[in-house]
Design a protein around this motif. Structure first.
Motif, short mmCIF file in Angstrom:
data_model
loop_
_atom_site.label_atom_id
_atom_site.label_comp_id
_atom_site.label_asym_id
_atom_site.label_seq_id
_atom_site.Cartn_x
_atom_site.Cartn_y
_atom_site.Cartn_z
N CYS A 109 0.85 -1.21 0.00
CA CYS A 109 0.00 0.00 0.00
C CYS A 109 0.88 1.26 0.00
CB CYS A 109 -0.92 0.00 1.21
SG CYS A 109 -1.98 1.45 1.29
N GLN A 111 -0.20 4.43 0.21
CA GLN A 111 -0.85 5.62 0.76
C GLN A 111 0.02 6.25 1.86
OE1 GLN A 111 -5.19 5.33 1.46
NE2 GLN A 111 -5.06 3.24 0.64
N ARG A 112 -0.04 7.56 1.94
CA ARG A 112 0.83 8.28 2.87
C ARG A 112 0.54 7.93 4.31
NH1 ARG A 112 1.01 14.41 0.19
NH2 ARG A 112 2.03 13.78 -1.77
N TRP A 113 -0.76 7.84 4.68
CA TRP A 113 -1.07 7.55 6.09
C TRP A 113 -0.53 6.18 6.49
CZ3 TRP A 113 -3.66 3.36 7.89
CH2 TRP A 113 -4.41 2.61 6.97
N ALA A 114 -0.63 5.21 5.57
CA ALA A 114 -0.10 3.87 5.87
C ALA A 114 1.41 3.90 6.02
CB ALA A 114 -0.53 2.89 4.77
N GLY A 120 2.20 -1.03 5.07
CA GLY A 120 2.19 -0.99 3.61
C GLY A 120 3.56 -1.10 2.96
N ARG A 186 2.02 5.10 -9.84
CA ARG A 186 0.58 4.93 -9.60
C ARG A 186 -0.12 4.36 -10.83
NH1 ARG A 186 2.55 5.56 -5.50
NH2 ARG A 186 1.98 6.92 -3.75
#
Length: 476
Positions: A109, A111-114, A120, A186
């Motif tokens: 993953c 994603q930045r939050w992960a 991730g 991406r």
């Protein structure tokens, strides 16, 4: 289909079913129970839940009830977790074990939050942590058929990705899902060539992920990557040739053992079994030569093919790991070239060694027989010399007495014996001369025998003169 899925004992059997395995990937907010039930009606083989944070899942009953729902028809099912601690992931796996067929660790993953939480794709740079998490789940989940898989992205340096996969494999991962993009990519094209390289370097099943939107694309990805759950080993013919090469090396080492003499090998070669094989030996030898030459030429062709292959700029931009892939193919073709070449060389060497051992054993046997003959000849000459000395002593002790008649008779017998000795000595000398070319020592000894023969001849003449004088005196 639902009954088969519900009663599937080992999830890994799906990867050996002989057809392309179709998996519904985990999608945020989509891969819930209702969606999974829908896609199963369209022959989906395996479904994932959306990614669940393992720490929240373990701590909160509310989170468990909200994030994870299933029913009896929702099998086979993989629960995907986001985790960065081994024990937390193991605890989450134990909680879902009765209701699912396995868990999947999300290491892809972006994603930045992960990434900020240590989940991730950032885990692909921590292969030891992934290895430990897989091992902990394996150790703490009691069900041996419960699968533990991981989903990853690829590194810029594909060697690191292969190393990560091998470490996960060593820890007991069931399969590896590879999303063929780098961490920062991406919507760029998926690097299916990288998935193929990973597939060729590990033995556990590999699932290809990325830009697969319909069955046709799934089949195309399957053809390109070979990601069907089966490891591509060395082909059968090269496995046979490699085994043949190992056998040749072993036989040559045995033949070179110093304490087994050629004479003993000759006895072994004369066994009935080898006589039976020997009738077909020449045909078998030529057949193997032809097969190895064909394989060697095929390997040369492959080496030339991949040595001449170049990655153009366009392919380099779309598939930056194609260069590594081509070099891997070149390495395999070179390996096959060496295997077939050394097998052909050692096969010729093996035949020559056996011939030399046989010839050496024959020569050694002839040498032993000749040595025995020489020893017997020496013994006979020694006896003749002793008898001659005895006769000389008898002649020296004789006197001119009334026993001249008897002595004359003895002298005649001695003369006859000397003649016999002369004849035997001549035969012995001839035998020694015939063996002169085979053994240098006999030549020297034969020269000594000739010298002795001359001496005996002179003594014989002296004896004859002595006898004639004796007869003259007797006549007077």
């Amino acid at each position: 289909t639902e009954d088969l899925q519900c009663h599937l004992e080992n999830l890994m059997d799906l990867f050996h079913s002989g057809h392309t395995l179709k998996i519904c990937a985990p999608m945020v907010r989509y891969s819930k129970l209702a969606f999974r039930t829908l896609v199963r009606k369209y022959s989906c083989d395996l479904c994932y839940t959306p990614m669940i944070v393992a720490a929240d899942f373990v701590k909160s009953v509310k989170a468990r009830d909200s994030e994870f729902t299933t029913n009896e028809g929702d099998r086979p099912l993989i629960v995907q977790f986001a985790a960065n601690e081994s024990q937390v992931l193991a605890d989450a796996a134990c909680l879902v074990c009765p209701f699912a067929d396995g868990i999947d660790l999300n290491c892809g993953c972006p994603q930045r939050w992960a990434m900020a939480e240590g989940y991730g794709a950032c885990l692909i740079n921590k292969p030891e942590l992934i290895q430990d998490m897989v091992r902990q789940v394996r150790n703490q989940v009691e069900n041996p058929n419960f699968s533990v898989s991981i989903k990853i992205r690829i590194h810029d340096d594909l060697i690191k990705t292969v190393d990560l996969c091998r470490k996960a494999e060593a820890a007991g991962v069931s399969w590896i899902t590879v999303h063929g993009r780098y961490l920062e990519e991406r919507h760029q094209p998926v690097h299916y060539d990288a998935i193929k390289i990973i597939k060729e370097n590990i033995s556990v099943p590999v699932v290809a992920n990325g830009d697969v939107r319909n069955l046709k694309e799934a089949e195309n990805v399957h053809q390109v990557t070979g990601a069907d759950g089966k490891y591509l080993n060395m082909t059968f013919q090269w496995t046979v040739v490699a085994s043949f090469l190992y056998a040749e090396v072993a036989i040559l080492l045995i033949l070179c053992i110093p304490f087994i003499s050629p004479l003993r090998w000759e006895k072994i070669f004369k066994f009935q079994l080898w006589n039976t094989i020997g009738a077909y030996w020449n045909k078998a030898f030529l057949t193997v030569i032809v097969i190895l030459i064909v394989l060697f030429l095929d390997a040369v062709r492959e080496v030339k093919k991949y040595s001449a292959t170049q990655v153009v700029d366009k392919d380099s931009k779309l598939y930056p790991n194609a260069y590594d892939h081509i070099h891997m193919k070149l390495f395999r073709s070179q390996r096959n070239l060496y295997i077939s070449g050394f097998s052909l060389f050692l096969w010729l060497v093996l035949r020559r060694v056996i011939i030399l051992i046989t010839q050496l054993a024959t020569e050694m046997g002839s040498t032993v027989a000749l040595k025995t003959q020489v020893e017997n000849t020496n013994e006979a000459v020694r006896k003749y010399i002793e008898e001659n000395n005895k006769m000389k002593q008898v002649l020296n002790r004789s006197n001119r007495s009334e026993k001249e008649k008897t002595e004359g008779t003895n002298l005649e017998n001695s003369v006859q014996e000397i003649r016999n000795l002369k004849k035997e000595f001549t035969d012995t000398a001839e035998a020694l001369f015939r063996s002169r070319d085979e053994l240098a020592a006999i030549k020297k000894q034969s020269g000594g025998l000739i010298t002795e023969y001359d001496r005996l001849t002179k003594e014989h003449e002296k004896l004859q003169n002595h006898i004639e004088k004796t007869h003259e005196k007797k006549d007077q």
